[in-house]
Motif scaffolding. Sequence first.
Motif, PDB file in Angstrom:
ATOM      1  N   THR A 129       0.860  -1.184   0.196  1.00  0.00           N
ATOM      2  CA  THR A 129       0.057   0.151   0.015  1.00  0.00           C
ATOM      3  C   THR A 129       0.904   1.273   0.014  1.00  0.00           C
ATOM      4  N   VAL A 130       1.722   1.242   0.858  1.00  0.00           N
ATOM      5  CA  VAL A 130       2.854   2.282   0.879  1.00  0.00           C
ATOM      6  C   VAL A 130       3.690   2.441  -0.509  1.00  0.00           C
ATOM      7  N   VAL A 131       4.077   1.368  -0.845  1.00  0.00           N
ATOM      8  CA  VAL A 131       4.536   1.411  -2.419  1.00  0.00           C
ATOM      9  C   VAL A 131       3.830   2.159  -3.475  1.00  0.00           C
ATOM     10  N   TYR A 132       2.435   1.495  -3.547  1.00  0.00           N
ATOM     11  CA  TYR A 132       1.491   1.826  -4.575  1.00  0.00           C
ATOM     12  C   TYR A 132       1.076   3.117  -4.503  1.00  0.00           C
ATOM     13  N   TYR A 133       0.822   3.771  -3.204  1.00  0.00           N
ATOM     14  CA  TYR A 133       0.211   5.024  -3.240  1.00  0.00           C
ATOM     15  C   TYR A 133       1.284   6.242  -2.784  1.00  0.00           C
ATOM     16  N   MET A 134       2.285   5.879  -2.594  1.00  0.00           N
ATOM     17  CA  MET A 134       3.317   6.967  -2.236  1.00  0.00           C
ATOM     18  C   MET A 134       4.566   6.932  -3.074  1.00  0.00           C
ATOM     19  N   LEU A 135       5.471   5.593  -3.003  1.00  0.00           N
ATOM     20  CA  LEU A 135       6.934   5.405  -3.509  1.00  0.00           C
ATOM     21  C   LEU A 135       6.861   5.266  -5.140  1.00  0.00           C
ATOM     22  N   LEU A 136       5.944   4.450  -5.451  1.00  0.00           N
ATOM     23  CA  LEU A 136       5.871   4.131  -6.778  1.00  0.00           C
ATOM     24  C   LEU A 136       5.332   5.503  -7.567  1.00  0.00           C
ATOM     25  N   PRO A 137       4.424   6.053  -7.079  1.00  0.00           N
ATOM     26  CA  PRO A 137       4.118   7.200  -7.777  1.00  0.00           C
ATOM     27  C   PRO A 137       5.274   8.350  -7.943  1.00  0.00           C
ATOM     28  N   ALA A 138       6.035   8.470  -6.799  1.00  0.00           N
ATOM     29  CA  ALA A 138       7.235   9.332  -6.832  1.00  0.00           C
ATOM     30  C   ALA A 138       8.213   8.817  -7.775  1.00  0.00           C
ATOM     31  N   MET A 139       8.467   7.507  -7.912  1.00  0.00           N
ATOM     32  CA  MET A 139       9.383   7.094  -8.894  1.00  0.00           C
ATOM     33  C   MET A 139       8.696   7.294 -10.395  1.00  0.00           C
ATOM     34  N   VAL A 140       7.413   7.214 -10.730  1.00  0.00           N
ATOM     35  CA  VAL A 140       6.840   7.386 -11.970  1.00  0.00           C
ATOM     36  C   VAL A 140       7.325   8.695 -12.221  1.00  0.00           C
ATOM     37  N   LEU A 141       7.093   9.870 -11.198  1.00  0.00           N
ATOM     38  CA  LEU A 141       6.948  11.431 -11.554  1.00  0.00           C
ATOM     39  C   LEU A 141       8.452  11.588 -12.016  1.00  0.00           C
ATOM     40  N   GLU A 142       9.362  10.989 -11.158  1.00  0.00           N
ATOM     41  CA  GLU A 142      10.809  11.269 -11.298  1.00  0.00           C
ATOM     42  C   GLU A 142      11.274  10.948 -12.621  1.00  0.00           C
ATOM     43  N   VAL A 143      10.859   9.740 -13.022  1.00  0.00           N
ATOM     44  CA  VAL A 143      11.430   8.834 -14.329  1.00  0.00           C
ATOM     45  C   VAL A 143      11.053   9.682 -15.497  1.00  0.00           C
ATOM     46  N   LEU A 144       9.472   9.611 -15.488  1.00  0.00           N
ATOM     47  CA  LEU A 144       8.936   9.984 -16.732  1.00  0.00           C
ATOM     48  C   LEU A 144       9.002  11.602 -17.028  1.00  0.00           C
ATOM     49  N   TRP A 145       9.302  12.233 -15.931  1.00  0.00           N
ATOM     50  CA  TRP A 145       9.448  13.725 -15.966  1.00  0.00           C
ATOM     51  C   TRP A 145      10.667  14.047 -16.980  1.00  0.00           C
ATOM     52  N   SER A 146      11.603  13.363 -16.905  1.00  0.00           N
ATOM     53  CA  SER A 146      12.877  13.458 -17.549  1.00  0.00           C
ATOM     54  C   SER A 146      13.247  12.558 -18.672  1.00  0.00           C
TER      55      SER A 146
END
Length: 311
Positions: free
Chosen positions: A37-54
């Motif tokens: 739940t922590v990964v799906y709702y906070m950590l993974l979205p953070a990674m998605v934002l970081e990676v796809l942004w650049s």
Amino acid sequence: MNLILIQMTLIMACGSGWRFAKPAGLSAEHTRQVLTTVVYYMLLPAMVLEVLWSADIGLHSFQYTLLGVGSIALAMLCIWMIGVLFKFEDRRMGAMILAAAFPNVTYLGLPVLEQTFGGWARSVVIQMDLFATTPLLFTVGALVARHYGEETAEKPRPVWLFFNAPPFWAAALAVMLNMNGVVAPAWLLGVLQKLSAAVVPLMLFSLGLALSWKAVTVRNIPYIIPVMVIKMALMPLFAMVLVGYLPITGEYRAAAVLDLSMPSMLLGIVFCDRYRLDSSLYAMAVTVTTVISLIALPFWHGVLMNGWRFL
């Protein structure tokens, strides 16, 4: 590759050990639910934002969609033909289709590809997941589960609501910022990177928590064999053939194919439970294909990196 898999196996083994030790009285199921739940709702979205942004996003991203959807569709067709031929029970048929067709592109694919190829491979994994595997699971996969199972909810959930999830919102925001040339502030990028760093170890630990040898039974072996052959042998071959028709080049080609060579996806158990498919069979498929992947992945990596010219 072997050294990387040894390290990851040890982290997964810690999760499996937790299942037996139950520190502080916390069961594996409860611990896994909290961590995922922590990964799906906070950590993974953070990674998605970081990676796809650049990331380098463009028309070529559609190639990952074609590769992923094509490979999954071929795997689904193969297991369906086998099921029809041997007249498998509907509950088993639905579970087998999900287990054979949908690879664990994120929970295992992300750490394997990142450690094998480098940080740039995270972009391949995320695009393969968000643009191909997960959308297909939430549409075709959900329809398959409904067809072969039973709808337990009084009011069935519309398919489009599955996409109302943090990773998809993060992906939409990242693509919008990327396309408009917005540069990420240094402080925000630092926060995203620190959150992203926790994704891989927690994913591997959660995967270890999910593996259960109690699900491995003799009666399921005849059903696991075709799933295992399609998932760990035929699907990588499908992907190799399909990628030859796409302009994906170099290590990006190898990373994309290897991502589709991962064992059965963990998320499928949710569909099995919801639609009353054979959950024990699916759990066994996840456990068995994950263990076999420790041998299969180095083999396919060697083929991709050294024997590609012969294919």
